[in-house]
Design a protein around this motif. Structure first.
Motif, PDB file in Angstrom:
ATOM      1  N   PHE A  77       7.864   9.297  -4.821  1.00 27.80           N
ATOM      2  CA  PHE A  77       8.201   9.351  -6.246  1.00 27.80           C
ATOM      3  C   PHE A  77       6.895   9.303  -7.020  1.00 27.80           C
ATOM      4  O   PHE A  77       6.060   8.438  -6.759  1.00 27.80           O
ATOM      5  CB  PHE A  77       9.082   8.156  -6.644  1.00 27.80           C
ATOM      6  CG  PHE A  77       9.414   8.132  -8.122  1.00 27.80           C
ATOM      7  CD1 PHE A  77      10.431   8.933  -8.621  1.00 27.80           C
ATOM      8  CD2 PHE A  77       8.693   7.337  -9.000  1.00 27.80           C
ATOM      9  CE1 PHE A  77      10.717   8.938  -9.982  1.00 27.80           C
ATOM     10  CE2 PHE A  77       8.982   7.332 -10.355  1.00 27.80           C
ATOM     11  CZ  PHE A  77      10.004   8.134 -10.846  1.00 27.80           C
ATOM     12  N   TRP A  78       6.734  10.250  -7.988  1.00 30.80           N
ATOM     13  CA  TRP A  78       5.476  10.343  -8.727  1.00 30.80           C
ATOM     14  C   TRP A  78       4.365  10.499  -7.692  1.00 30.80           C
ATOM     15  O   TRP A  78       4.460  11.408  -6.862  1.00 30.80           O
ATOM     16  CB  TRP A  78       5.318   9.115  -9.642  1.00 30.80           C
ATOM     17  CG  TRP A  78       4.338   9.278 -10.757  1.00 30.80           C
ATOM     18  CD1 TRP A  78       3.121   8.665 -10.887  1.00 30.80           C
ATOM     19  CD2 TRP A  78       4.485  10.099 -11.933  1.00 30.80           C
ATOM     20  NE1 TRP A  78       2.512   9.040 -12.054  1.00 30.80           N
ATOM     21  CE2 TRP A  78       3.311   9.918 -12.711  1.00 30.80           C
ATOM     22  CE3 TRP A  78       5.469  10.975 -12.400  1.00 30.80           C
ATOM     23  CZ2 TRP A  78       3.102  10.574 -13.934  1.00 30.80           C
ATOM     24  CZ3 TRP A  78       5.271  11.632 -13.615  1.00 30.80           C
ATOM     25  CH2 TRP A  78       4.099  11.421 -14.353  1.00 30.80           C
ATOM     26  N   ASN A  79       3.365   9.619  -7.666  1.00 34.76           N
ATOM     27  CA  ASN A  79       2.344   9.729  -6.612  1.00 34.76           C
ATOM     28  C   ASN A  79       2.449   8.560  -5.629  1.00 34.76           C
ATOM     29  O   ASN A  79       1.479   8.201  -4.975  1.00 34.76           O
ATOM     30  CB  ASN A  79       0.930   9.785  -7.225  1.00 34.76           C
ATOM     31  CG  ASN A  79       0.651   8.567  -8.086  1.00 34.76           C
ATOM     32  OD1 ASN A  79       1.521   7.708  -8.232  1.00 34.76           O
ATOM     33  ND2 ASN A  79      -0.526   8.468  -8.663  1.00 34.76           N
ATOM     34  N   LEU A  80       3.661   8.007  -5.538  1.00 38.24           N
ATOM     35  CA  LEU A  80       3.859   6.793  -4.738  1.00 38.24           C
ATOM     36  C   LEU A  80       4.724   7.063  -3.511  1.00 38.24           C
ATOM     37  O   LEU A  80       5.645   7.885  -3.565  1.00 38.24           O
ATOM     38  CB  LEU A  80       4.564   5.726  -5.592  1.00 38.24           C
ATOM     39  CG  LEU A  80       3.953   5.434  -6.960  1.00 38.24           C
ATOM     40  CD1 LEU A  80       4.870   4.515  -7.747  1.00 38.24           C
ATOM     41  CD2 LEU A  80       2.574   4.799  -6.793  1.00 38.24           C
ATOM     42  N   THR A  95      13.834  11.664 -12.478  1.00 36.87           N
ATOM     43  CA  THR A  95      13.407  10.427 -13.142  1.00 36.87           C
ATOM     44  C   THR A  95      11.919  10.466 -13.502  1.00 36.87           C
ATOM     45  O   THR A  95      11.463   9.701 -14.358  1.00 36.87           O
ATOM     46  CB  THR A  95      13.779   9.221 -12.250  1.00 36.87           C
ATOM     47  OG1 THR A  95      15.183   9.265 -12.037  1.00 36.87           O
ATOM     48  CG2 THR A  95      13.410   7.888 -12.866  1.00 36.87           C
ATOM     49  N   GLU A  96      11.190  11.387 -12.896  1.00 32.50           N
ATOM     50  CA  GLU A  96       9.779  11.539 -13.283  1.00 32.50           C
ATOM     51  C   GLU A  96       9.679  12.003 -14.745  1.00 32.50           C
ATOM     52  O   GLU A  96       8.662  11.779 -15.402  1.00 32.50           O
ATOM     53  CB  GLU A  96       9.066  12.485 -12.321  1.00 32.50           C
ATOM     54  CG  GLU A  96       9.011  11.897 -10.913  1.00 32.50           C
ATOM     55  CD  GLU A  96       8.302  12.772  -9.892  1.00 32.50           C
ATOM     56  OE1 GLU A  96       7.867  13.875 -10.260  1.00 32.50           O
ATOM     57  OE2 GLU A  96       8.192  12.341  -8.728  1.00 32.50           O
ATOM     58  N   THR A  97      10.745  12.622 -15.257  1.00 32.77           N
ATOM     59  CA  THR A  97      10.787  13.020 -16.676  1.00 32.77           C
ATOM     60  C   THR A  97      10.651  11.790 -17.568  1.00 32.77           C
ATOM     61  O   THR A  97       9.995  11.834 -18.614  1.00 32.77           O
ATOM     62  CB  THR A  97      12.137  13.728 -16.982  1.00 32.77           C
ATOM     63  OG1 THR A  97      12.358  14.728 -15.999  1.00 32.77           O
ATOM     64  CG2 THR A  97      12.151  14.351 -18.366  1.00 32.77           C
ATOM     65  N   THR A 120      14.097   0.400  -6.684  1.00 32.64           N
ATOM     66  CA  THR A 120      12.908   0.306  -5.814  1.00 32.64           C
ATOM     67  C   THR A 120      11.654  -0.072  -6.591  1.00 32.64           C
ATOM     68  O   THR A 120      10.600  -0.282  -5.985  1.00 32.64           O
ATOM     69  CB  THR A 120      12.617   1.670  -5.171  1.00 32.64           C
ATOM     70  OG1 THR A 120      12.474   2.619  -6.248  1.00 32.64           O
ATOM     71  CG2 THR A 120      13.724   2.113  -4.244  1.00 32.64           C
ATOM     72  N   GLY A 121      11.753  -0.082  -7.922  1.00 35.74           N
ATOM     73  CA  GLY A 121      10.571  -0.297  -8.771  1.00 35.74           C
ATOM     74  C   GLY A 121       9.901   1.016  -9.135  1.00 35.74           C
ATOM     75  O   GLY A 121       8.786   1.015  -9.683  1.00 35.74           O
ATOM     76  N   ALA A 122      10.574   2.132  -8.867  1.00 32.19           N
ATOM     77  CA  ALA A 122       9.951   3.460  -9.001  1.00 32.19           C
ATOM     78  C   ALA A 122       9.282   3.671 -10.371  1.00 32.19           C
ATOM     79  O   ALA A 122       8.083   3.985 -10.446  1.00 32.19           O
ATOM     80  CB  ALA A 122      10.999   4.544  -8.751  1.00 32.19           C
ATOM     81  N   ILE A 123      10.054   3.489 -11.442  1.00 30.70           N
ATOM     82  CA  ILE A 123       9.514   3.774 -12.784  1.00 30.70           C
ATOM     83  C   ILE A 123       8.434   2.755 -13.125  1.00 30.70           C
ATOM     84  O   ILE A 123       7.341   3.110 -13.587  1.00 30.70           O
ATOM     85  CB  ILE A 123      10.647   3.727 -13.840  1.00 30.70           C
ATOM     86  CG1 ILE A 123      11.737   4.754 -13.513  1.00 30.70           C
ATOM     87  CG2 ILE A 123      10.089   3.944 -15.242  1.00 30.70           C
ATOM     88  CD1 ILE A 123      13.028   4.556 -14.294  1.00 30.70           C
ATOM     89  N   ALA A 124       8.741   1.488 -12.896  1.00 29.06           N
ATOM     90  CA  ALA A 124       7.800   0.414 -13.231  1.00 29.06           C
ATOM     91  C   ALA A 124       6.468   0.626 -12.506  1.00 29.06           C
ATOM     92  O   ALA A 124       5.394   0.494 -13.107  1.00 29.06           O
ATOM     93  CB  ALA A 124       8.401  -0.939 -12.836  1.00 29.06           C
ATOM     94  N   LEU A 125       6.534   0.981 -11.231  1.00 25.92           N
ATOM     95  CA  LEU A 125       5.301   1.106 -10.439  1.00 25.92           C
ATOM     96  C   LEU A 125       4.533   2.376 -10.801  1.00 25.92           C
ATOM     97  O   LEU A 125       3.293   2.376 -10.774  1.00 25.92           O
ATOM     98  CB  LEU A 125       5.635   1.059  -8.949  1.00 25.92           C
ATOM     99  CG  LEU A 125       6.130  -0.323  -8.493  1.00 25.92           C
ATOM    100  CD1 LEU A 125       6.685  -0.272  -7.076  1.00 25.92           C
ATOM    101  CD2 LEU A 125       5.006  -1.355  -8.587  1.00 25.92           C
ATOM    102  N   ALA A 126       5.253   3.441 -11.159  1.00 26.74           N
ATOM    103  CA  ALA A 126       4.556   4.658 -11.612  1.00 26.74           C
ATOM    104  C   ALA A 126       3.800   4.361 -12.907  1.00 26.74           C
ATOM    105  O   ALA A 126       2.632   4.734 -13.060  1.00 26.74           O
ATOM    106  CB  ALA A 126       5.555   5.793 -11.808  1.00 26.74           C
TER     107      ALA A 126
END
Ligand SMILES: C[S@@+](CC[C@H](N)C(=O)[O-])C[C@H]1O[C@@H](n2cnc3c(N)ncnc32)[C@H](O)[C@@H]1O
Length: 279
Positions: A77-80, A95-97, A120-126
């Motif tokens: 996700f993103w670069n993670l 969700t990258e939007t 998973t923390g995807a947005i927060a961690l990006a």
């Protein structure tokens, strides 16, 4: 049965998958603990009996519909590279939007950010990775998701992100104020036929479903967010492809200004946000 890479990939049958070859390659590389490129470089590599057994088990589960990300325990996700688990949603490219929209806002270099329903923390961690000066707090109502997000943060070395258990704003310090609140909440209507199809059959309803029109959680978040926004701050919400107008109207009724929507890579309005200015 021949157990070389070439033979196994030639035999694979995943009729319900939209990407059978890719799925098989990912599962095979996972079992071999190698990058996918290994399969092209060493097509005649033969699997050991225990590897062959594990690969066959994974293919059987995939044939039954289990998402590849859950089988691998990983999703990009993103670069993670994120660890994923059936306690929460598999992060989606759409969700990258939301991440892009957040990064485009004019916010202080040391902004405070809240990610509601972090999974998973995807947005927060990006966001934490892109803006090291921001302090990002993620919350989720599911304890396993909070543990997963915390573990992802630790593995990725994200020192400016932390995670807490909370039913939306319920367990947060009432005096906390954020420059930005983001959320990809559950937004599928409870009788939506898509809930019986594809990957979502294996994802928890707690991450997906939100009342008769899919908007119950978005209504709650929009209703409560102003009390947790700074004197001026932004609220950004991911939503269904046909919900932008409803979300914009809910934001407008609550007193948000400068309301805008943003399209995902498929061309659908996917994120809607508004600016809150107290007083
Ligand atoms: C659609 S998933 C999004 C997960 C992650 N943010 C992402 O984009 O991949 C929604 C998340 O909201 C959480 N959730 C649902 N209801 C909640 C509530 N009342 N309070 C906090 N989190 C909630 C779910 O557990 C799930 O992790």
């Amino acid at each position: 049965m021949s157990a070389t890479v070439t033979a196994l990939l030639a035999q694979v049958e995943l009729p319900d998958s939209s990407s059978p070859r890719l799925d098989a390659e990912l599962l095979l590389a996972h079992v071999l603990n190698k990058p996918r490129s290994f399969l092209r470089t060493w097509p005649e590599h033969a699997l050991k009996p225990d590897e062959l057994q594990r690969y066959s088990q994974l293919v059987t589960r995939r044939r039954a519909g289990e998402p590849v990300a859950y089988l691998l325990g990983r999703q990009g996700f993103w670069n993670l590279d994120l660890e994923v688990a059936p306690s929460t949603l598999i992060p989606r490219a759409d969700t990258e939007t939301l991440v892009e929209a957040a990064l485009d806002l004019a916010l202080p270099a040391e902004a405070t950010v809240l990610d509601l329903g972090t999974g998973t923390g995807a947005i927060a961690l990006a966001l934490a990775g892109e803006r090291p000066g921001w302090q990002v707090l993620g919350c989720d109502r599911v304890d396993d998701a909070v543990q997963l997000a915390t573990s992802n943060a630790r593995r990725l070395g994200a020192r400016n992100a932390r995670f807490v258990l909370s039913d939306w704003f319920g367990a947060l310090d009432p005096s906390a104020r954020f420059n930005l609140v983001v959320s990809n909440p559950p937004y599928i209507a409870e009788n939506d036929e898509h809930l019986g199809q594809g990957d979502v059959r294996f994802e928890p309803a707690s991450a997906l479903v939100s009342g008769p029109d899919g908007l119950d959680d978005i209504r709650r978040i929009i209703g409560q967010a102003p009390a947790f926004l700074s004197a001026s701050g932004w609220l950004l919400l991911e939503h269904g492809w046909d919900q932008a107008e409803s979300v914009a109207s809910l934001l407008d009724s609550r007193g948000f200004q400068s309301i805008f929507s943003r399209r995902d890579i498929g061309g659908h309005q996917r994120v809607t946000g508004g600016y809150w200015h107290a007083g």
